[in-house]
Design a protein around this motif. Structure first.
Motif, PDB file in Angstrom:
ATOM      1  N   SER A   7       0.743  -1.194  -0.069  1.00 26.31           N
ATOM      2  CA  SER A   7      -0.035  -0.043  -0.042  1.00 26.31           C
ATOM      3  C   SER A   7       0.898   1.151   0.004  1.00 26.31           C
ATOM      4  N   PRO A   8       0.439   2.319  -0.517  1.00 30.80           N
ATOM      5  CA  PRO A   8       1.203   3.658  -0.539  1.00 30.80           C
ATOM      6  C   PRO A   8       1.657   4.168   0.868  1.00 30.80           C
ATOM      7  N   ALA A   9       0.598   3.587   1.945  1.00 31.62           N
ATOM      8  CA  ALA A   9       0.945   4.095   3.304  1.00 31.62           C
ATOM      9  C   ALA A   9       1.832   3.236   3.965  1.00 31.62           C
ATOM     10  N   GLU A  10       2.604   2.182   3.253  1.00 29.01           N
ATOM     11  CA  GLU A  10       3.667   1.568   3.976  1.00 29.01           C
ATOM     12  C   GLU A  10       4.878   2.556   4.241  1.00 29.01           C
ATOM     13  N   TYR A  11       5.353   2.028   5.633  1.00 25.07           N
ATOM     14  CA  TYR A  11       6.240   3.062   6.128  1.00 25.07           C
ATOM     15  C   TYR A  11       7.227   2.222   7.059  1.00 25.07           C
ATOM     16  N   ALA A  12       8.449   2.873   7.208  1.00 27.15           N
ATOM     17  CA  ALA A  12       9.498   2.571   8.153  1.00 27.15           C
ATOM     18  C   ALA A  12      10.312   3.884   8.632  1.00 27.15           C
ATOM     19  N   ALA A  13      10.474   4.256   9.524  1.00 27.10           N
ATOM     20  CA  ALA A  13      11.316   5.456  10.029  1.00 27.10           C
ATOM     21  C   ALA A  13      12.663   5.363   9.513  1.00 27.10           C
ATOM     22  N   GLU A  14      13.214   6.653   9.237  1.00 22.87           N
ATOM     23  CA  GLU A  14      14.591   6.536   8.596  1.00 22.87           C
ATOM     24  C   GLU A  14      15.596   6.120   9.500  1.00 22.87           C
ATOM     25  N   ASP A  15      15.582   6.256  11.016  1.00 23.08           N
ATOM     26  CA  ASP A  15      16.553   5.930  11.877  1.00 23.08           C
ATOM     27  C   ASP A  15      16.393   4.452  11.996  1.00 23.08           C
ATOM     28  N   ASP A  16      15.073   3.638  11.922  1.00 20.24           N
ATOM     29  CA  ASP A  16      15.000   2.403  11.850  1.00 20.24           C
ATOM     30  C   ASP A  16      15.888   1.604  10.657  1.00 20.24           C
ATOM     31  N   CYS A  17      15.542   2.438   9.614  1.00 21.50           N
ATOM     32  CA  CYS A  17      16.135   1.751   8.307  1.00 21.50           C
ATOM     33  C   CYS A  17      17.468   1.953   8.327  1.00 21.50           C
ATOM     34  N   VAL A  18      18.153   2.908   8.876  1.00 17.53           N
ATOM     35  CA  VAL A  18      19.718   3.052   9.053  1.00 17.53           C
ATOM     36  C   VAL A  18      20.190   2.180  10.131  1.00 17.53           C
ATOM     37  N   ALA A  19      19.426   1.683  11.045  1.00 21.93           N
ATOM     38  CA  ALA A  19      19.819   0.915  12.037  1.00 21.93           C
ATOM     39  C   ALA A  19      19.632  -0.550  11.296  1.00 21.93           C
ATOM     40  N   GLY A  20      18.752  -0.666  10.498  1.00 23.34           N
ATOM     41  CA  GLY A  20      18.928  -2.212   9.864  1.00 23.34           C
ATOM     42  C   GLY A  20      19.968  -2.304   8.975  1.00 23.34           C
TER      43      GLY A  20
END
Length: 405
Positions: A378-391
């Protein structure tokens, strides 16, 4: 290049101005732009770039022919009007992790590969994970050549139009034999990590899942002049079957969805002659899945008979339960626990992935990044950038630990 700058560069590709979602379908212009982006990232880092016989893209640090390589990556295509994170997060994180390893001065003793698998979502040809299935021999050449999109374009024609050789596709055992471990990072498609308060998780298994096509065949007729008693309306049987799917899933503790439908002749003032619906169902175990699908089909046949409608049910795809390699999974937990001093949760998933397809041939594992809403596809799919960087940083820890042993 930072995670942020890579993400910003990829973000507009294939995005619909109308829906805000992505339409990155296999072998289309948007897919070509994504592939060009991947190649540019590889070449900018001095990696060896190649496209395999099935159209999957690879970028290598070190000599892949040396064997026992550690590979990471995911896919760049999307479902219709999908979100930004499903697939691309794993590819962008792979390049970001490599950058971090170089910044650390990490000394790797095994080749490191990054991959973009083609047509993972199956949005155009109706079969998921085509690139990895072909590579692993889970999809035959003959089956692949019969795949057709909604406009009647076959997979070979689409590949050829995009500049690839459809006659070259097929199993690639030599390539897989050179891979010692595959780790796929993916946004979580659920809220387990959000509820537990963890940024990163490790996959335990992929639920068994599949797609079934239900063809309800009735009789086309005038919507304004045909008596209700004289109608053989397949839409009624289909509608009742949709409700049955929800009921059966609830009873079994599983999930089931009719998410796609095709109607003929598809006129506002015409009773349909055909209603074709696609069922997607998934469950924690095979017995539960069989119960759901069997219950839906039984109900559908009863409804069809009651309305004088014929029914055909075809299983279009199926993936049994996938238990990720336990030794590799435990090693990921050890590496991340040692690096972060945090408990890393282990969780199952109802979503299919290339890692699941490859698991029958090579050791595979998955990392999940927290999704605060649980929304995906869905277009509403989301992950916070700090979580992405942590990943991406966690992926770097994993790759360093695996590739220096």
């Amino acid at each position: 290049m930072s995670f942020h700058s890579m993400w910003a560069e990829l973000l507009p590709v294939g995005r619909s101005s109308a829906s805000g979602g992505y339409r990155r379908y296999a072998w289309t212009g948007a897919d070509s732009d994504c592939r060009a982006w991947f190649r540019e990232q590889a070449e900018a880092r001095g990696l060896t770039y190649e496209t395999d016989r099935n159209g999957n893209q690879w970028a290598w640090l070190g000599d892949p022919a040396a064997g026992n390589a550690v590979v990471t990556g995911s896919h760049l295509d999307s479902v219709p009007d999908g979100g930004a994170f499903d697939g691309p997060l794993g590819v962008v994180s792979a390049f970001a992790a490599l950058d971090e390893l170089r910044g650390r001065g990490a000394r790797l003793t095994r080749p490191l590969g990054i991959v973009n698998f083609g047509d993972e979502e199956g949005a155009r040809f109706g079969l998921a994970c085509v690139g990895s299935r072909l590579t692993a021999g889970a999809l035959t050449v003959e089956q692949a050549h019969r795949l057709t999109d909604g406009d009647g374009v076959t997979l070979p024609r689409a590949m050829e139009a995009a500049g690839y050789d459809p006659d070259a596709i097929g199993p690639d055992p030599e390539r897989l034999d050179r891979i010692g471990a595959f780790v796929e990072l993916h946004v979580e498609q659920g809220r387990a990590l959000d509820l537990s308060g963890d940024r990163i998780g490790i996959a335990s298994a992929i639920w068994p899942h599949g797609r079934w096509r239900f063809d309800f065949r009735g009789e086309a007729n005038h919507a304004g002049t045909t008596r209700l008693a004289d109608r053989r309306d397949p839409m009624l049987s289909y509608a009742e079957t949709v409700l049955a799917a929800r009921r059966e899933a609830e009873l079994a503790g599983a999930v089931a969805t009719f998410g796609k439908i095709a109607v003929e002749p598809n006129g506002v003032n015409a009773i349909p002659s055909l209603v074709r619906g696609w069922l997607d169902s998934r469950a924690a175990d095979q017995e539960s899945l069989d119960t759901v699908v069997g219950g839906v089909e039984k109900a559908a046949r009863e409804y069809a008979a009651a309305h004088g409608v014929d029914l055909d049910v075809v299983r279009e795809s199926f993936t049994p339960v996938v238990e990720f390699d336990h030794a590799l999974r435990d090693e990921l937990a050890r590496l991340l626990g040692s690096a972060t001093e945090l408990r890393i949760p282990v969780l199952g998933t109802g979503a299919g992935h290339d890692a699941g397809i490859l698991s029958g041939r090579i050791p595979t594992a998955m990392l999940f990044v927290r999704n605060p809403t649980g929304v995906s596809h869905s277009p509403a799919e989301y992950a916070a950038e700090d979580d992405c960087v942590a990943g991406a940083s966690a992926l770097a820890d994993v790759l360093e630990g695996l590739a220096r042993t």
